[in-house]
Design an enzyme around this catalytic site. Sequence first.
Site, PDB file in Angstrom:
ATOM      1  N   HIS A   7      -7.538  17.739 -91.982  1.00 34.63           N
ATOM      2  CA  HIS A   7      -8.788  17.306 -91.337  1.00 34.63           C
ATOM      3  C   HIS A   7      -8.515  16.501 -90.085  1.00 34.63           C
ATOM      4  O   HIS A   7      -7.409  16.014 -89.870  1.00 34.63           O
ATOM      5  CB  HIS A   7      -9.687  16.511 -92.300  1.00 34.63           C
ATOM      6  CG  HIS A   7      -9.091  15.247 -92.844  1.00 34.63           C
ATOM      7  ND1 HIS A   7      -8.409  15.193 -94.031  1.00 34.63           N
ATOM      8  CD2 HIS A   7      -9.081  13.978 -92.366  1.00 34.63           C
ATOM      9  CE1 HIS A   7      -8.009  13.948 -94.269  1.00 34.63           C
ATOM     10  NE2 HIS A   7      -8.401  13.189 -93.270  1.00 34.63           N
ATOM     11  N   HIS A  79      -8.020   9.764 -86.596  1.00 39.31           N
ATOM     12  CA  HIS A  79      -6.705  10.251 -87.033  1.00 39.31           C
ATOM     13  C   HIS A  79      -6.752  11.749 -87.307  1.00 39.31           C
ATOM     14  O   HIS A  79      -7.830  12.340 -87.404  1.00 39.31           O
ATOM     15  CB  HIS A  79      -6.184   9.499 -88.269  1.00 39.31           C
ATOM     16  CG  HIS A  79      -6.994   9.659 -89.529  1.00 39.31           C
ATOM     17  ND1 HIS A  79      -8.003   8.797 -89.892  1.00 39.31           N
ATOM     18  CD2 HIS A  79      -6.941  10.586 -90.523  1.00 39.31           C
ATOM     19  CE1 HIS A  79      -8.516   9.182 -91.049  1.00 39.31           C
ATOM     20  NE2 HIS A  79      -7.897  10.276 -91.460  1.00 39.31           N
ATOM     21  N   GLU A 130      -2.211  10.878 -90.659  1.00 40.85           N
ATOM     22  CA  GLU A 130      -2.270  10.792 -92.118  1.00 40.85           C
ATOM     23  C   GLU A 130      -1.513  11.982 -92.675  1.00 40.85           C
ATOM     24  O   GLU A 130      -1.662  13.108 -92.181  1.00 40.85           O
ATOM     25  CB  GLU A 130      -3.743  10.837 -92.572  1.00 40.85           C
ATOM     26  CG  GLU A 130      -3.915  10.799 -94.093  1.00 40.85           C
ATOM     27  CD  GLU A 130      -5.388  10.817 -94.531  1.00 40.85           C
ATOM     28  OE1 GLU A 130      -6.254  11.204 -93.729  1.00 40.85           O
ATOM     29  OE2 GLU A 130      -5.639  10.448 -95.691  1.00 40.85           O
TER      30      GLU A 130
HETATM   31 CO    CO Z   1      -8.314  11.116 -93.390  1.00 36.34          CO
END
Ligand code: CO
Length: 134
Positions: A7, A79, A130
Amino acid sequence: MLGRLNHVAIAVPDLAAACATYRDMLGAELSEPAALPEHGVTVVFIDVGNTKIELLEPLGADSPIAAFLAKNPSGGMHHVCYEVPDIAAARDQLKQKGARVLGNGDLRIGAHGKPVLFLHPKDFNGTLIELEQE
Ligand code: CO
């Protein structure tokens, strides 16, 4: 090590307003909001087929995205999340190569119920990364 883009996360000052924008202007289908007190955020996911968009709103007094929103009051890209096949091995390799893992380096459970970690943006061209267990 690096797998699929899971994502892209966007920090927003007002989750309900951001959801309305994505739903009403872009025709997006949204998940229900999920509060993640351990991470200091409330999240909504939007499945766009080849990846997801994660809308993040601060939750609680010491949210990790509060400072970001203070600098970016209308919100902004926060992020990117990549999948990795073995997150503990990835963490150990990255630390060995000098990358900084945020927090104490312990794996935490992320928004999808899988272990995640975050890498320092200064080590990755100004982008917070991440990593999520596949
Ligand atoms: Co995230």
